[in-house]
Scaffold this motif. Structure first.
Motif, mmCIF file in Angstrom:
data_model
loop_
_atom_site.group_PDB
_atom_site.id
_atom_site.type_symbol
_atom_site.label_atom_id
_atom_site.label_comp_id
_atom_site.label_asym_id
_atom_site.label_seq_id
_atom_site.Cartn_x
_atom_site.Cartn_y
_atom_site.Cartn_z
ATOM 1 N N GLU A 10 -14.724 -26.120 19.091
ATOM 2 C CA GLU A 10 -13.814 -25.064 19.564
ATOM 3 C C GLU A 10 -14.065 -23.755 18.834
ATOM 4 N N LEU A 11 -14.288 -23.815 17.532
ATOM 5 C CA LEU A 11 -14.541 -22.598 16.762
ATOM 6 C C LEU A 11 -15.866 -21.943 17.169
ATOM 7 N N MET A 12 -16.869 -22.773 17.443
ATOM 8 C CA MET A 12 -18.162 -22.235 17.878
ATOM 9 C C MET A 12 -18.038 -21.573 19.247
ATOM 10 N N GLU A 13 -17.243 -22.157 20.135
ATOM 11 C CA GLU A 13 -17.033 -21.561 21.452
ATOM 12 C C GLU A 13 -16.340 -20.208 21.321
ATOM 13 N N ILE A 14 -15.360 -20.130 20.444
ATOM 14 C CA ILE A 14 -14.660 -18.860 20.225
ATOM 15 C C ILE A 14 -15.618 -17.838 19.619
ATOM 16 N N SER A 15 -16.428 -18.254 18.664
ATOM 17 C CA SER A 15 -17.337 -17.302 18.009
ATOM 18 C C SER A 15 -18.415 -16.779 18.952
ATOM 19 N N ALA A 16 -18.687 -17.505 20.035
ATOM 20 C CA ALA A 16 -19.708 -17.084 20.993
ATOM 21 C C ALA A 16 -19.210 -16.017 21.973
ATOM 22 N N ILE A 17 -17.922 -15.731 21.967
ATOM 23 C CA ILE A 17 -17.360 -14.730 22.872
ATOM 24 C C ILE A 17 -17.833 -13.353 22.436
ATOM 25 N N ALA A 18 -18.391 -12.592 23.356
ATOM 26 C CA ALA A 18 -18.957 -11.280 23.030
ATOM 27 C C ALA A 18 -17.890 -10.197 22.861
ATOM 28 N N ASP A 19 -16.853 -10.242 23.656
ATOM 29 C CA ASP A 19 -15.812 -9.225 23.631
ATOM 30 C C ASP A 19 -14.888 -9.466 22.429
ATOM 31 N N ASP A 20 -14.868 -8.518 21.483
ATOM 32 C CA ASP A 20 -14.096 -8.695 20.258
ATOM 33 C C ASP A 20 -12.600 -8.818 20.502
ATOM 34 N N SER A 21 -12.065 -8.075 21.456
ATOM 35 C CA SER A 21 -10.624 -8.164 21.697
ATOM 36 C C SER A 21 -10.262 -9.528 22.291
ATOM 37 N N LEU A 22 -11.095 -10.035 23.179
ATOM 38 C CA LEU A 22 -10.860 -11.361 23.746
ATOM 39 C C LEU A 22 -11.029 -12.426 22.663
ATOM 40 N N LYS A 23 -12.016 -12.255 21.803
ATOM 41 C CA LYS A 23 -12.239 -13.196 20.711
ATOM 42 C C LYS A 23 -11.013 -13.234 19.798
ATOM 43 N N LEU A 24 -10.459 -12.072 19.467
ATOM 44 C CA LEU A 24 -9.270 -12.014 18.627
ATOM 45 C C LEU A 24 -8.093 -12.725 19.290
ATOM 46 N N GLU A 25 -7.906 -12.500 20.582
ATOM 47 C CA GLU A 25 -6.829 -13.180 21.311
ATOM 48 C C GLU A 25 -6.997 -14.692 21.255
ATOM 49 N N ARG A 26 -8.226 -15.173 21.424
ATOM 50 C CA ARG A 26 -8.475 -16.617 21.391
ATOM 51 C C ARG A 26 -8.254 -17.176 19.989
ATOM 52 N N ILE A 27 -8.648 -16.422 18.957
ATOM 53 C CA ILE A 27 -8.424 -16.867 17.583
ATOM 54 C C ILE A 27 -6.931 -16.999 17.308
#
Length: 57
Positions: A10-27
């Protein structure tokens, strides 16, 4: 706590997200959904930060 491989996946999938704002939301969503696993996730991130990358070789 869930299986460590599932958490890492799950953490690797989140880290693969290119859009930083979307990545922050998922984190934030992941941390809210799994508060007992946050210390493990932070430990994983900190140990990986110290590992040499392909660029360092």
């Amino acid at each position: 706590m869930r299986d460590l491989e599932i958490i890492e996946t799950e953490l690797m999938e989140i880290s693969a997200i290119a859009d930083d704002s979307l990545k922050l939301e998922r984190i934030i969503a992941w941390c809210a959904a799994h508060p007992d696993e946050v210390p493990f996730a932070l430990h994983q991130l900190m140990t990986r930060a110290g590992e040499p990358t392909a660029k360092d070789s």
